[in-house]
Every structure is written in structure tokens, then in C-alpha cells.
Design an enzyme around this catalytic site. Structure first.
Site, PDB file in Angstrom:
ATOM      1  N   ASP A 265      11.540 -26.489  18.404  1.00 51.65           N
ATOM      2  CA  ASP A 265      12.193 -25.398  19.129  1.00 51.65           C
ATOM      3  C   ASP A 265      13.398 -25.948  19.893  1.00 51.65           C
ATOM      4  O   ASP A 265      13.687 -27.146  19.861  1.00 51.65           O
ATOM      5  CB  ASP A 265      11.227 -24.755  20.116  1.00 51.65           C
ATOM      6  CG  ASP A 265      10.988 -25.649  21.320  1.00 51.65           C
ATOM      7  OD1 ASP A 265      10.736 -26.858  21.110  1.00 51.65           O
ATOM      8  OD2 ASP A 265      11.072 -25.173  22.460  1.00 51.65           O
ATOM      9  N   HIS A 290      -7.499 -35.121  29.887  1.00 52.08           N
ATOM     10  CA  HIS A 290      -7.210 -34.539  31.204  1.00 52.08           C
ATOM     11  C   HIS A 290      -7.603 -33.073  31.260  1.00 52.08           C
ATOM     12  O   HIS A 290      -8.315 -32.636  32.172  1.00 52.08           O
ATOM     13  CB  HIS A 290      -5.721 -34.710  31.514  1.00 52.08           C
ATOM     14  CG  HIS A 290      -5.337 -34.374  32.902  1.00 52.08           C
ATOM     15  ND1 HIS A 290      -4.968 -33.096  33.281  1.00 52.08           N
ATOM     16  CD2 HIS A 290      -5.250 -35.129  34.008  1.00 52.08           C
ATOM     17  CE1 HIS A 290      -4.659 -33.097  34.568  1.00 52.08           C
ATOM     18  NE2 HIS A 290      -4.824 -34.308  35.034  1.00 52.08           N
ATOM     19  N   SER A 462      -5.376 -33.433  40.596  1.00 47.74           N
ATOM     20  CA  SER A 462      -5.715 -32.759  39.332  1.00 47.74           C
ATOM     21  C   SER A 462      -7.168 -32.323  39.298  1.00 47.74           C
ATOM     22  O   SER A 462      -7.519 -31.368  38.610  1.00 47.74           O
ATOM     23  CB  SER A 462      -5.491 -33.710  38.150  1.00 47.74           C
ATOM     24  OG  SER A 462      -4.166 -33.697  37.726  1.00 47.74           O
TER      25      SER A 462
END
Length: 544
Positions: A265, A290, A462
């Protein structure tokens, strides 16, 4: 930077160097009182293996551990209650949707017929049965600052700042590369002496060689294992460290590397918006570590004697892969948020962030779109140990164009705490800021799912973010009439207070004792997310 992640090995430099109360007054109609921070907490020591695996679910009063009182909430508040399913969007590195501890917790698009090669729901994404992968077969990527430097000097302040950081990080990664090569050599020496790949501190006493290299290796590993704690696995953690450093060297900071070409893209064109594929864990399932860990924190099945427990078992995980090993593109994040919103997510977790955001308006527009659709976005504060109220430390994406005034009320930013309540309860790696961090949640040594039927301890904001997102999903499940902005406010207001004086950020000088500051400097609330309190407050608010 990329998925915001910190694990034990990332503190190796410090380990080697080191070796060579506020209350809430409220009651509900059921006369259950909100949990408040006691004047003093005597910590249980040491934690059992089971306590360590699920400390974030424990209770400050009952267990002397600053978890989110999830177990207590289920036992005392949710027995016999039936909630509604809540779709939680995980915008991350991908999720191993085949993990046994996530079965029954994965979103399935009801409007799509699997495998027929047709866009049945006419949303522009063919066979998006369990979500979408905006990265296609891409895995590695530059940092945003590397991409800015690659474009050349345009005279902007952004270019100058990016160049300065690029030069600083490039110098550091060369130092880290030298260090990790040394540590790998040390580890290999010990492995050869012990004839085993995994060993503990007590095993080192069996190393008796007088060879200078062996003796030095024993001394170094003794220092590391002493500081790292009982869950440290030298073989696995050192490999993680090596991979992290070499990924920075080969991909993140390598101006010659083009990680986007394979996607196909134009990342500078937001209207070029139908690309990628439906393989939500990406081309290499291991690289979905993750995102799988984040998903497990929220949704791994409770009480099945596998791994850890999720915060909410009334959720469906909708995976949007948009975060590579490197910095995410603004375009991917904007489209990922919109995709999750359009497919029914009521909570979106974003455990990622970066220091530069050339197309931040695209992301801001997506956040505003989510606000209009009543979707709460839970975002990690970042792992630099910085005060992100300072403009030079902004962590993107954020919810303020001037880093002061919020342009929306559906984004909550989460810092990380560890398992010992006291002046060191805020994890040293956690970013903070009394304007731009809202509240804290458990983020150190969190045990959850990783790809290929495994589990692992990871740490970082996180991990704190999905812990908070899980509580948000609980509220939206049992009190579905509450709006996203109300859920955000409940998470902030119902928290348990941090100690009045705390230490924030990494200690810049190991030879000097860090200075404690008022917890009011930490965040808007100076509190830690608490599921028990949040549900009590949600019940009270829902009756108004």
C-alpha cells in the site's frame, strides 16, 4: 516504540552495573464499602508461585499485594450475576487465536462466511472472520524517527529532533550489541561447565573451574541472577535480549531497510485503506507474542488450571494486527481503530506507542470516531520512565493536541505498578504525568498466554493497559448502560490510592538514593485500578 514491552532482560545493563494514605468514603446500597489504602502494609514475603502468577488479581487488604481485587470482585460481587458479552479490540502484533486458554473467547464475524473468498459483509475485507491483519506478511519495521530521517532534511523541528534521537539510539544500540554478545558468551561458558541450558543461582556453586574466563563468567551470572529474581531464565531471557538488540540494529534503526514494501500500500495515503489479509497472527505466529500476551491478560479462561486467569471471561477478543516489530504507522492505527469500532468493539486496548507521529490527525480523527460510537480506548503510557507531560516526552497516540487539554473523553492512559506496595510501587520503567497519565495498573511480572500453547512473564505498561481494559470490560459487561466516558471516570475515581510519597522513573544515578515525591505528581488520580471498587461504583452510578 512498537508494542510497548519491557521484560526482565531489558534491565541487564543496570543489573551488571549494580553488581560490578488517601481513602475513599462511599457505600453502595448493598452496604459494601470501597477498598481503601491502609496506613501501613506488611508485605507477604516471598510470594508463592501461584501468587506470583496471579498477583494482579489479588487484594491489598486481604493479600497485602496491590493487585486489582479481581478475585474478591468475583467472589463477593458477581456471584449469580449474568453479564453481556463485550467485544474487546486488541490492536497489537497479532493474537494466536488457536491458544487453548483463549478458546471460546475469540470474536467471530457473524456476517462473514469463512473461506469462501468473498467479502460477504461488504466492508472491503475478504474473509475477515476473526479480525484483520493490516500488516499482511510484514514483520519488521523502522522506528518512526528512522523513517523521518530517511526522508531527508526538510528544515523542520521534527526532522532535527528525529535526527538527534536517531544518532543517540544508534550509538546506544552499538553499545548494547557489544554487551549482549559478551553476555551470550558468558552464558555459553556456564552452560558448557554445567552441561545444561537452564540454571538457577544455586547451580553456580557447582562451577569450580579456576580458568579465568570461567571464573569471570560465574561472577557475572551470579550478579545477574541475584538481581533478576526467581523467574529469570537465562537461556530464554538472553535470547530475547539478543533478538531485541539485533532487531534494532538490523531493522528499527537501519535506514537501508524497507519493511513496508511487502504490504503493497501507500502508507502516506489514508484513502488507500483496503490492504493486508485475514491471518490475524501474521506470517510468523511466534511474532504474535506481545498481542497474545495482552489478549491473555484480559481473556484467558478463569479457573481452568491452565496458565493464569483473565480479568474478564465475558469478552470476545477481536484481533487487529497493526503493530510491527518497530514503530506502527499512523495510518494502520487509525484504520485499526475504525475497524474495531465498526465491528462492535466496546473497549479497545492499545499497548503500543512512539515518540513521533507525522500523521497524528488521522489517529485523532479515529479516536473521535470511536468516541461518537461510545467506545473506550485504553492506552499504555509507555516504558521510558519519563514525565510525558513534557512536550519532548509525548507518547503517541494521545488525546490532546496541545498535550494539556483533552479533545475527547474516551481515552484512558495507564501507567504500571509492581507487586510491592510502598514508595517503589510505581514500576521504574513506567512513564508518568499528572496531566497525561490517568491511573496505574499491575504491569510487572504478569503471567499470561504466548503463542503455541505457552505462557510467559512479561512486564511493561503494555501489560498494565490490558489489566485496566479487562476491568473496563467487566464494567461494560455487568453495567452495559454506562457510557465509555463514565467507565473511564469510574476506573479513575474508584482506584485505591498510591502511597503519599513515591519514587518515579528510572534512577539516573545508582550511587545515590532516588528521591521520593508526592504521588500527586504521578497521574491525574494518584491511584491504582481496582475491580472491586469499580464494580461498586458502577452499580451506584447505573442506578442514578
Amino acid at each position: 516504540m512498537s508494542p510497548i514491552k519491557i521484560n526482565t532482560i531489558s534491565t541487564f545493563a543496570l543489573l551488571v552495573l549494580a553488581g560490578c494514605s488517601a481513602t475513599l468514603q462511599a457505600q453502595t446500597s448493598s452496604n459494601k464499602e470501597l477498598i481503601t489504602a491502609p496506613l501501613a502494609v506488611v508485605k507477604k514475603a516471598p510470594l508463592s508461585e501461584n501468587e506470583l502468577k496471579r498477583w494482579s488479581h489479588l487484594d491489598l487488604i486481604k493479600d497485602s499485594i496491590p493487585g486489582m481485587s479481581v478475585d474478591r470482585a468475583y467472589a463477593e460481587l458477581l456471584q449469580g450475576k449474568k453479564g453481556v458479552k463485550v467485544i474487546v479490540g486488541i490492536v497489537d502484533s497479532g493474537v494466536d487465536i488457536e491458544h487453548p486458554d483463549l478458546q471460546g473467547m475469540i470474536w467471530t464475524n457473524p456476517k462473514e462466511i469463512p473461506g469462501n473468498g468473498i467479502d460477504d459483509d461488504k466492508n472491503g475485507f475478504i474473509d475477515d472472520v476473526h479480525g484483520w491483519n493490516f500488516l499482511g506478511d510484514a514483520v519488521h519495521e523502522n522506528l518512526e524517527l528512522t523513517r523521518i530521517v530517511k526522508k531527508g532534511d526538510d528544515g523542520s523541528a521534527q526532522y532535527k529532533a528525529a535526527l538527534a534521537q536517531y544518532e543517540e539510539k544508534s550509538k546506544k544500540v552499538l553499545e548494547d550489541k557489544e554487551q549482549v554478545d559478551f553476555l551470550i558468551d558468558v552464558h555459553n561458558t556456564i552452560k558448557k561447565e554445567l552441561n545444561k541450558t537452564t540454571y538457577k543461582l544455586e547451580d553456580l556453586s557447582k562451577v569450580t573451574s579456576t580458568d579465568p574466563k570461567v571464573a569471570r563468567s560465574k561472577m557475572v551470572m551470579t550478579q545477574i541472577l541475584t538481581n533478576a529474581g526467581p523467574t529469570f531464565d537465562p537461556e530464554a531471557e538472553l535470547e530475547d535480549y539478543r533478538e531485541s538488540v539485533y532487531d534494532q540494529f538490523n531493522y528499527n534503526l537501519n535506514k537501508e531497510y524497507d519493511g513496508r514494501k511487502i504490504v503493497g500500500d501507500n502508507p502516506e495515503d489514508i484513502k488507500d485503506n483496503h490492504y493486508g489479509n485475514n491471518v490475524v497472527f501474521g506470517p510468523d505466529k511466534e511474532k504474535a507474542l506481545h498481542g497474545t500476551h495482552v489478549a491473555g491478560i484480559i481473556a484467558q479462561i478463569r479457573g481452568n488450571d491452565l496458565g493464569g486467569d483473565g480479568v474478564s471471561n465475558n469478552v470476545e477478543i477481536l484481533t487487529v494486527r497493526a503493530v510491527p516489530d518497530g514503530d506502527e504507522y499512523d495510518k494502520d492505527i487509525a484504520l485499526a481503530i475504525r475497524y474495531a469500532v465498526d465491528n462492535g468493539a466496546k473497549v479497545i486496548n492499545g499497548s503500543f506507542g512512539k515518540s513521533f507521529s507525522p500523521h497524528k490527525k488521522w489517529v485523532y480523527d479515529a479516536i473521535k470516531y470511536a468516541a461518537k460510537k461510545d467506545v473506550l480506548i485504553v492506552h499504555a503510557a509507555g516504558n521510558d520512565g519519563y514525565n510525558i507531560d513534557k512536550t519532548e516526552n509525548i507518547n503517541y497516540p494521545n488525546d490532546s493536541e496541545d498535550n494539556v487539554k483533552e479533545f475527547t473523553n474516551n481515552v484512558i492512559t495507564i501507567g504500571a505498578i509492581n507487586k510491592a506496595y510502598g514508595e517503589n510501587v510505581v514500576a521504574p520503567f513506567s512513564n508518568f504525568g499528572k496531566i497525561n497519565v490517568d491511573v496505574f495498573a499491575p504491569g510487572e511480572e504478569i503471567y499470561a498466554t504466548v503463542p503455541n500453547n505457552k505462557y510467559k512473564y512479561l512486564q511493561g505498561t503494555s501489560m498494565a493497559s490490558p489489566n485496566a481494559a479487562g476491568v473496563a470490560a467487566l464494567i461494560r459487561s455487568y453495567y452495559p448502560k454506562l457510557k465509555a466516558a463514565q467507565v473511564k471516570q469510574i476506573l479513575i475515581d474508584s482506584g485505591v490510592a498510591l502511597p503519599s510519597m513515591i519514587i518515579l522513573g528510572e534512577n539516573p544515578n545508582p550511587d545515590q538514593k532516588p528521591v521520593a515525591v508526592s504521588s500527586a505528581e504521578s497521574s491525574k488520580s494518584a491511584k491504582m485500578v481496582n475491580a472491586y471498587n469499580a464494580l461498586l461504583m458502577a452499580e451506584k452510578m447505573s442506578k442514578k
